[in-house]
Design an enzyme around this catalytic site. Sequence first.
Site, PDB file in Angstrom:
ATOM      1  N   GLY A  28      -1.973  -1.042   2.158  1.00  0.00           N
ATOM      2  CA  GLY A  28      -2.436   0.254   2.624  1.00  0.00           C
ATOM      3  C   GLY A  28      -3.610   0.530   3.305  1.00  0.00           C
ATOM      4  O   GLY A  28      -3.949   1.146   4.164  1.00  0.00           O
ATOM      5  N   GLU A  42     -10.062   0.748  -0.863  1.00  0.00           N
ATOM      6  CA  GLU A  42      -8.656   1.008  -1.426  1.00  0.00           C
ATOM      7  C   GLU A  42      -8.093   2.234  -0.341  1.00  0.00           C
ATOM      8  O   GLU A  42      -9.119   3.164   0.166  1.00  0.00           O
ATOM      9  CB  GLU A  42      -8.598   1.547  -2.684  1.00  0.00           C
ATOM     10  N   ASP A  43      -7.218   2.405  -0.074  1.00  0.00           N
ATOM     11  CA  ASP A  43      -6.465   3.476   0.493  1.00  0.00           C
ATOM     12  C   ASP A  43      -6.557   4.780   0.133  1.00  0.00           C
ATOM     13  O   ASP A  43      -6.918   5.722   0.355  1.00  0.00           O
ATOM     14  CB  ASP A  43      -5.192   3.166   1.407  1.00  0.00           C
ATOM     15  N   ASP A  60      -4.306   7.124  -7.060  1.00  0.00           N
ATOM     16  CA  ASP A  60      -3.440   8.327  -7.561  1.00  0.00           C
ATOM     17  C   ASP A  60      -3.765   8.241  -8.934  1.00  0.00           C
ATOM     18  O   ASP A  60      -4.355   9.273  -9.310  1.00  0.00           O
ATOM     19  CB  ASP A  60      -1.902   7.677  -7.173  1.00  0.00           C
ATOM     20  N   LYS A  67      -6.799  11.216  -5.352  1.00  0.00           N
ATOM     21  CA  LYS A  67      -5.880  12.058  -5.706  1.00  0.00           C
ATOM     22  C   LYS A  67      -6.392  12.688  -7.003  1.00  0.00           C
ATOM     23  O   LYS A  67      -6.906  12.001  -7.648  1.00  0.00           O
ATOM     24  CB  LYS A  67      -4.329  11.659  -5.843  1.00  0.00           C
ATOM     25  N   PHE A 117       1.804  13.761  -1.643  1.00  0.00           N
ATOM     26  CA  PHE A 117       2.323  12.341  -1.228  1.00  0.00           C
ATOM     27  C   PHE A 117       2.121  12.301   0.366  1.00  0.00           C
ATOM     28  O   PHE A 117       2.433  13.290   1.084  1.00  0.00           O
ATOM     29  CB  PHE A 117       3.798  12.095  -1.250  1.00  0.00           C
ATOM     30  N   VAL A 118       1.137  11.362   0.811  1.00  0.00           N
ATOM     31  CA  VAL A 118       0.828  11.389   1.922  1.00  0.00           C
ATOM     32  C   VAL A 118       1.121   9.984   2.743  1.00  0.00           C
ATOM     33  O   VAL A 118       1.057   9.013   2.076  1.00  0.00           O
ATOM     34  CB  VAL A 118      -0.895  11.551   2.272  1.00  0.00           C
ATOM     35  N   ASP A 143       1.996   4.382   3.488  1.00  0.00           N
ATOM     36  CA  ASP A 143       3.334   4.231   3.891  1.00  0.00           C
ATOM     37  C   ASP A 143       4.497   5.034   3.235  1.00  0.00           C
ATOM     38  O   ASP A 143       3.984   5.490   2.140  1.00  0.00           O
ATOM     39  CB  ASP A 143       4.106   2.856   4.048  1.00  0.00           C
TER      40      ASP A 143
END
Length: 178
Positions: free
Chosen positions: A45, A99-100, A103, A131, A152-153, A159
């Site tokens: 990601g 990191e993208d 969560d 998040k 959720f993105v 993805d």
Amino acid sequence: MKIKDLEFKKFFTAARIADKVTALAKQIYTDYNGKNPLFLPVLNGSFIFAADLIRQVNLECRVSFVKHASYQGTASTGQLKTLIGLNESIFNQDIILVEDIMDTGLTLSKVVEELRGLGTRSVEIVTLIRKAPARQHAVQPKYIGFDIDDEFVVGYGLDYDGLGRNLPDIYKAVGNPS
Ligand code: IMP
């Protein structure tokens, strides 16, 4: 915008993301001036974020890539896999994990623990998105692009079941996908 069964709407435009990435690069440049950090983007990601970020950090630095997977669809499976791809010497290095999105923060905290056990000088995290659940975790990123709710993105490397990584903007799912 639709990907498979889910409807998405625009969340962060490419221009807004670009401004944020520039600000993060400036912070990192200032903090690591005089050091030679090793950037470790966490695949898959973070590939777009890392490429944009690292090109703006004007330091003598190295880049290597690591990978783990804990996600299938839109909900964390909770099954963490160990880090693969680390073939650089990281002893005594200042590591910046790229990191993208964080969560639960579980995946990254395990990685940080693993890296600290390998004799690194320092380990910090830069995440484009944090998040809400990750804010409860003990391991926190030093650099955060956007703080969001439990959405959720997709897009800009992120993805949904393998799709949407090539979108220049970031979108959020409409309704609750999980
Ligand atoms: P964590 O261990 O729960 O923090 O999960 C982190 C990983 O899950 C990220 O590196 C992403 O690959 C994936 N992930 C978490 N949230 C999202 C999302 O909203 N969209 C796409 N991937 C996500």
